[in-house]
Write a protein that holds these residues in place. Sequence first.
Motif, PDB file in Angstrom:
ATOM      1  N   LEU A   1       3.560  21.962   0.612  1.00  0.00           N
ATOM      2  CA  LEU A   1       2.638  21.168  -0.193  1.00  0.00           C
ATOM      3  C   LEU A   1       2.354  19.838   0.481  1.00  0.00           C
ATOM      4  N   ILE A   2       3.416  19.225   1.000  1.00  0.00           N
ATOM      5  CA  ILE A   2       3.315  17.921   1.645  1.00  0.00           C
ATOM      6  C   ILE A   2       4.585  17.726   2.456  1.00  0.00           C
ATOM      7  N   THR A   3       4.478  17.014   3.534  1.00  0.00           N
ATOM      8  CA  THR A   3       5.656  16.691   4.330  1.00  0.00           C
ATOM      9  C   THR A   3       5.760  15.177   4.479  1.00  0.00           C
ATOM     10  N   PRO A   4       6.988  14.687   4.757  1.00  0.00           N
ATOM     11  CA  PRO A   4       8.249  15.409   4.896  1.00  0.00           C
ATOM     12  C   PRO A   4       8.577  16.240   3.642  1.00  0.00           C
ATOM     13  N   ILE A   5       9.419  17.240   3.820  1.00  0.00           N
ATOM     14  CA  ILE A   5       9.592  18.265   2.799  1.00  0.00           C
ATOM     15  C   ILE A   5      10.194  17.723   1.505  1.00  0.00           C
ATOM     16  N   HIS A   6      10.872  16.568   1.547  1.00  0.00           N
ATOM     17  CA  HIS A   6      11.408  16.034   0.289  1.00  0.00           C
ATOM     18  C   HIS A   6      10.269  15.708  -0.686  1.00  0.00           C
ATOM     19  N   HIS A   7       9.086  15.361  -0.155  1.00  0.00           N
ATOM     20  CA  HIS A   7       7.939  15.109  -1.031  1.00  0.00           C
ATOM     21  C   HIS A   7       7.402  16.415  -1.616  1.00  0.00           C
TER      22      HIS A   7
ATOM     23  N   THR B   1      12.366  16.303   9.551  1.00  0.00           N
ATOM     24  CA  THR B   1      11.608  16.201  10.797  1.00  0.00           C
ATOM     25  C   THR B   1      10.974  17.536  11.167  1.00  0.00           C
ATOM     26  N   LEU B   2      11.734  18.627  11.053  1.00  0.00           N
ATOM     27  CA  LEU B   2      11.193  19.949  11.359  1.00  0.00           C
ATOM     28  C   LEU B   2      10.037  20.305  10.428  1.00  0.00           C
ATOM     29  N   SER B   3      10.137  19.899   9.179  1.00  0.00           N
ATOM     30  CA  SER B   3       9.056  20.212   8.238  1.00  0.00           C
ATOM     31  C   SER B   3       7.754  19.559   8.669  1.00  0.00           C
ATOM     32  N   VAL B   4       7.841  18.327   9.162  1.00  0.00           N
ATOM     33  CA  VAL B   4       6.646  17.634   9.641  1.00  0.00           C
ATOM     34  C   VAL B   4       6.085  18.332  10.877  1.00  0.00           C
ATOM     35  N   MET B   5       6.964  18.705  11.803  1.00  0.00           N
ATOM     36  CA  MET B   5       6.522  19.368  13.031  1.00  0.00           C
ATOM     37  C   MET B   5       5.867  20.713  12.724  1.00  0.00           C
ATOM     38  N   ILE B   6       6.466  21.474  11.810  1.00  0.00           N
ATOM     39  CA  ILE B   6       5.910  22.777  11.432  1.00  0.00           C
ATOM     40  C   ILE B   6       4.562  22.606  10.740  1.00  0.00           C
ATOM     41  N   GLN B   7       4.479  21.633   9.841  1.00  0.00           N
ATOM     42  CA  GLN B   7       3.237  21.400   9.104  1.00  0.00           C
ATOM     43  C   GLN B   7       2.095  21.006  10.036  1.00  0.00           C
ATOM     44  N   VAL B   8       2.376  20.083  10.932  1.00  0.00           N
ATOM     45  CA  VAL B   8       1.343  19.608  11.860  1.00  0.00           C
ATOM     46  C   VAL B   8       0.895  20.735  12.778  1.00  0.00           C
TER      47      VAL B   8
ATOM     48  N   VAL C   1       0.848  -1.185   0.000  1.00  0.00           N
ATOM     49  CA  VAL C   1       0.000   0.000   0.000  1.00  0.00           C
ATOM     50  C   VAL C   1       0.884   1.235   0.000  1.00  0.00           C
ATOM     51  N   MET C   2       0.666   2.121  -0.953  1.00  0.00           N
ATOM     52  CA  MET C   2       1.437   3.357  -1.019  1.00  0.00           C
ATOM     53  C   MET C   2       0.513   4.542  -0.778  1.00  0.00           C
ATOM     54  N   ARG C   3       1.073   5.643  -0.270  1.00  0.00           N
ATOM     55  CA  ARG C   3       0.286   6.856  -0.069  1.00  0.00           C
ATOM     56  C   ARG C   3      -0.293   7.328  -1.398  1.00  0.00           C
ATOM     57  N   SER C   4      -1.549   7.692  -1.375  1.00  0.00           N
ATOM     58  CA  SER C   4      -2.174   8.136  -2.624  1.00  0.00           C
ATOM     59  C   SER C   4      -3.201   9.238  -2.368  1.00  0.00           C
ATOM     60  N   GLY C   5      -2.962  10.072  -1.360  1.00  0.00           N
ATOM     61  CA  GLY C   5      -3.877  11.159  -1.032  1.00  0.00           C
ATOM     62  C   GLY C   5      -3.826  12.276  -2.057  1.00  0.00           C
ATOM     63  N   GLU C   6      -4.716  13.238  -1.861  1.00  0.00           N
ATOM     64  CA  GLU C   6      -4.849  14.357  -2.806  1.00  0.00           C
ATOM     65  C   GLU C   6      -3.550  15.129  -2.960  1.00  0.00           C
ATOM     66  N   HIS C   7      -2.823  15.295  -1.869  1.00  0.00           N
ATOM     67  CA  HIS C   7      -1.622  16.128  -1.903  1.00  0.00           C
ATOM     68  C   HIS C   7      -0.343  15.329  -2.121  1.00  0.00           C
ATOM     69  N   ASP C   8      -0.445  14.024  -2.258  1.00  0.00           N
ATOM     70  CA  ASP C   8       0.740  13.177  -2.318  1.00  0.00           C
ATOM     71  C   ASP C   8       1.248  12.982  -3.743  1.00  0.00           C
ATOM     72  N   PRO C   9       2.569  12.825  -3.903  1.00  0.00           N
ATOM     73  CA  PRO C   9       3.093  12.406  -5.211  1.00  0.00           C
ATOM     74  C   PRO C   9       2.549  11.028  -5.560  1.00  0.00           C
ATOM     75  N   ASN C  10       2.471  10.736  -6.827  1.00  0.00           N
ATOM     76  CA  ASN C  10       1.924   9.452  -7.263  1.00  0.00           C
ATOM     77  C   ASN C  10       3.009   8.377  -7.219  1.00  0.00           C
ATOM     78  N   HIS C  11       2.933   7.540  -6.196  1.00  0.00           N
ATOM     79  CA  HIS C  11       3.903   6.458  -6.050  1.00  0.00           C
ATOM     80  C   HIS C  11       3.237   5.095  -6.209  1.00  0.00           C
ATOM     81  N   ALA C  12       2.114   5.073  -6.879  1.00  0.00           N
ATOM     82  CA  ALA C  12       1.380   3.813  -7.004  1.00  0.00           C
ATOM     83  C   ALA C  12       2.218   2.725  -7.670  1.00  0.00           C
ATOM     84  N   ALA C  13       3.094   3.128  -8.584  1.00  0.00           N
ATOM     85  CA  ALA C  13       3.901   2.137  -9.305  1.00  0.00           C
ATOM     86  C   ALA C  13       4.879   1.407  -8.391  1.00  0.00           C
TER      87      ALA C  13
ATOM     88  N   THR D   1      12.823  10.334   6.575  1.00  0.00           N
ATOM     89  CA  THR D   1      13.558  10.679   5.352  1.00  0.00           C
ATOM     90  C   THR D   1      13.517   9.556   4.331  1.00  0.00           C
ATOM     91  N   ASP D   2      13.207   8.356   4.772  1.00  0.00           N
ATOM     92  CA  ASP D   2      13.181   7.212   3.868  1.00  0.00           C
ATOM     93  C   ASP D   2      11.863   7.185   3.097  1.00  0.00           C
TER      94      ASP D   2
END
Length: 329
Positions: free
Chosen positions: A284-290, A265-272, A35-47, A173-174
Amino acid sequence: MFNLVVGMLVGLVAALIVIPRLTAWFRAKKVEQLVMRSGEHDPNHAAKAGTPTMGGAGFIAIVILGYVILAPFLNGINVTAIVVLLAILLYAIVGGFDDSIKIFNNRDEGFRFLPKLSIEIFAAILGVIILRMSDFNFSLALPFGLPAIHSTVLYAVFVIVWLVGWSNAVNLTDGLDGLATGSAIIAYSAYLFIALQQNNMGVVLVNALMVGALLGFLVFNHYPASIFMGDTGSLALGAGLAMNAIVLHKEWSLLLIGIVFVIDTLSVMIQVSSYRLTGKRIFLITPIHHSVEKGGLTGNVDHPWNEWQVDALFWGITLVGTLLYFMFF
């Protein structure tokens, strides 16, 4: 220096041999990311669904077995090296259980937050106990010329926070092929050099094995990845980095050497925090690499970045942070 060369070569060659076989075995046994993340704001990683995971079990086994076999011949047996290995092993076990729940329960989340946190704290406490049983110096040097803290209790709390915090930071980060692996290669190389400066041949050997094994793993984990490290690998890598910083008494070095993990990690904390307080998202989405993957540095979703571009940016940030540490500290 001999420990460095032998450790890296053994780790690299072993990973190049073991990881493809482990990938095939996991695929046959359906040890796959289902199962991969597939929400409205998420990159498409279905593959990516169906890609074998828990690959961290491979490079961790290489490091542990490599150390057990090589250390007696390379004068690499010491308490600090064993403590680093135990931290890696304990958090790999925690991550392995987490991965198993995801795989066999066919869901994107493993342990619930509190049970997972409790087990991570317990694993950290075991690390503290092992350190206490040795002649390890329970004192914490503070930055900016502040007086050191000489308190066993406070240092024990610091160790627990450091292990739990950094294991989860690497886990966050993974999220892209090769991102955590490449960043960890740079970070473990930094502690390899620090251990070499301190003539700690045991930790040199552990880190050399890890760098070599991760280089071999990256061959199969870069985009498009044929295997993921899973929580088995990411939690263990973070705990190993934290324990490296602790046993080498370079605790604060991780804030620069592991700067990418800090940023994510900070990006997630700030976003939440922002969303809960204002109902608005900062990124747009966190973690910030996304977020960078989805909209580059400008946030323009019409011009997304590919995973190689994101990896190159964050690996570069890790390298700059590491170089800054060695230049100024």
